[in-house]
Scaffold this motif. Sequence first.
Motif, PDB file in Angstrom:
ATOM      1  N   ARG A 195     -28.977 -51.226  22.792  1.00 24.52           N
ATOM      2  CA  ARG A 195     -29.700 -51.470  23.536  1.00 24.52           C
ATOM      3  C   ARG A 195     -31.157 -51.691  23.303  1.00 24.52           C
ATOM      4  N   ALA A 234     -33.990 -49.733  35.223  1.00 25.74           N
ATOM      5  CA  ALA A 234     -34.841 -49.409  34.074  1.00 25.74           C
ATOM      6  C   ALA A 234     -36.101 -48.537  33.699  1.00 25.74           C
ATOM      7  N   GLY A 287     -29.451 -52.494  37.298  1.00 25.76           N
ATOM      8  CA  GLY A 287     -30.011 -53.334  36.697  1.00 25.76           C
ATOM      9  C   GLY A 287     -31.049 -52.463  35.925  1.00 25.76           C
ATOM     10  N   GLU A 318     -31.825 -47.257  30.759  1.00 27.30           N
ATOM     11  CA  GLU A 318     -31.576 -47.646  32.341  1.00 27.30           C
ATOM     12  C   GLU A 318     -31.021 -47.034  32.971  1.00 27.30           C
ATOM     13  N   THR A 319     -31.401 -47.234  35.006  1.00 30.15           N
ATOM     14  CA  THR A 319     -31.240 -46.678  36.285  1.00 30.15           C
ATOM     15  C   THR A 319     -30.272 -47.659  36.527  1.00 30.15           C
ATOM     16  N   ARG A 351     -38.876 -58.674  28.429  1.00 33.84           N
ATOM     17  CA  ARG A 351     -37.243 -58.207  28.403  1.00 33.84           C
ATOM     18  C   ARG A 351     -37.301 -57.436  30.380  1.00 33.84           C
ATOM     19  N   PHE A 352     -38.097 -56.527  30.640  1.00 37.62           N
ATOM     20  CA  PHE A 352     -38.203 -56.381  31.987  1.00 37.62           C
ATOM     21  C   PHE A 352     -38.630 -57.260  32.930  1.00 37.62           C
ATOM     22  N   THR A 377     -37.171 -46.762  40.590  1.00 34.87           N
ATOM     23  CA  THR A 377     -35.960 -47.571  39.753  1.00 34.87           C
ATOM     24  C   THR A 377     -34.082 -47.471  39.909  1.00 34.87           C
ATOM     25  N   PRO A 398     -29.069 -58.950  32.718  1.00 33.59           N
ATOM     26  CA  PRO A 398     -28.572 -57.097  33.003  1.00 33.59           C
ATOM     27  C   PRO A 398     -28.400 -56.863  32.423  1.00 33.59           C
ATOM     28  N   PHE A 399     -28.736 -55.076  32.160  1.00 32.00           N
ATOM     29  CA  PHE A 399     -28.396 -54.580  30.537  1.00 32.00           C
ATOM     30  C   PHE A 399     -27.089 -54.289  30.070  1.00 32.00           C
ATOM     31  N   VAL A 459     -23.642 -48.483  29.679  1.00 31.93           N
ATOM     32  CA  VAL A 459     -23.941 -47.553  28.570  1.00 31.93           C
ATOM     33  C   VAL A 459     -22.020 -47.337  27.891  1.00 31.93           C
ATOM     34  N   ARG A 513     -37.496 -51.999  37.541  1.00 28.01           N
ATOM     35  CA  ARG A 513     -38.304 -51.371  36.342  1.00 28.01           C
ATOM     36  C   ARG A 513     -39.255 -51.332  36.051  1.00 28.01           C
TER      37      ARG A 513
END
Length: 295
Positions: free
Chosen positions: A141, A235, A233, A229-230, A267-268, A55, A273-274, A277, A60
């Motif tokens: 998010r 999660a 990219g 998120e990790t 989504r994964f 991760t 990219p997410f 944060v 993900r």
Amino acid sequence: MTAFLEHEGIAYDILTDELLDEEGLKLLQQYRVVLSATHHEYVTTGHYDMIDEYTHNGGRFMYTGGNGWFWSVGSLPAYSAAMESRNFHDIGERMLTDGTQGGLMVETGRKSGVVFGLDMGAMIFNGSSPYRKLEDADNPRAAWIFKGTSEGQVFGEYGIDRVKGGVVGFEIDKYNPGSGAPRHLLHLATNEPLLPKIEDVKTGTLPLTIAYHPAPDEMWAGADMVFFETPNGGAMLSTGTICWMSSALENGYDNDVAQITRNIIARFLDPSPFPAVVESELKDVDRVPENPEYD
């Protein structure tokens, strides 16, 4: 899990513990998404570390179970298909044959909250409960997780439990912000009232205490659903309950638990990219007790 994937037409491979031992992290890195279903209780420290590294390098991971990543086990050097567990030995006698530390995963210095966002919370075999969405479920998010759902703030009042159906049941994991869970974690849902009798499970420096309810002490038991998120990219999504995937089968997969699962997998699988944060969304968690003040 496999029934759901086949119903949705999602191609998948099955990775066994033995394959992970043989091929290591490079096996996981072939996949954009890895799913761990239902009850991944007995694992090696190597497996835990692989998920952590996976991760943190853009993988993900969806953990759709409870009481996972709990005991540290090993494989016997002479027969790799056999699992060695010393969870009922005295604490001083929990070293495994392969030289690694046995017993609880927390005894090895690894807390599940750090990687999965949740810790083991309880065992309940007297009826299950639904989930209730929390404020973080509306955070941009994570709002995509609940797209297309229709049951309202409380969802998942159905499932495999023959005493009382519910998505929160059998063995459950809870969000404990003091146990190393990431500060940017989104706390999406928590359990509606749990039905007694409940077996609290709390890991710590003891390293394990168990209490039963109803009891005069405050209840520790709980189930929570979290997302974060990790790096690069990646999660993590943890559902916090063994009953998650069995509830997804209700009404021919036409229910909110199934829809949420669809949304997460889709989504994964999407390489986009997410969003970053922002600083304001980091939870203010004080994990170290302050030094006492002296006159």
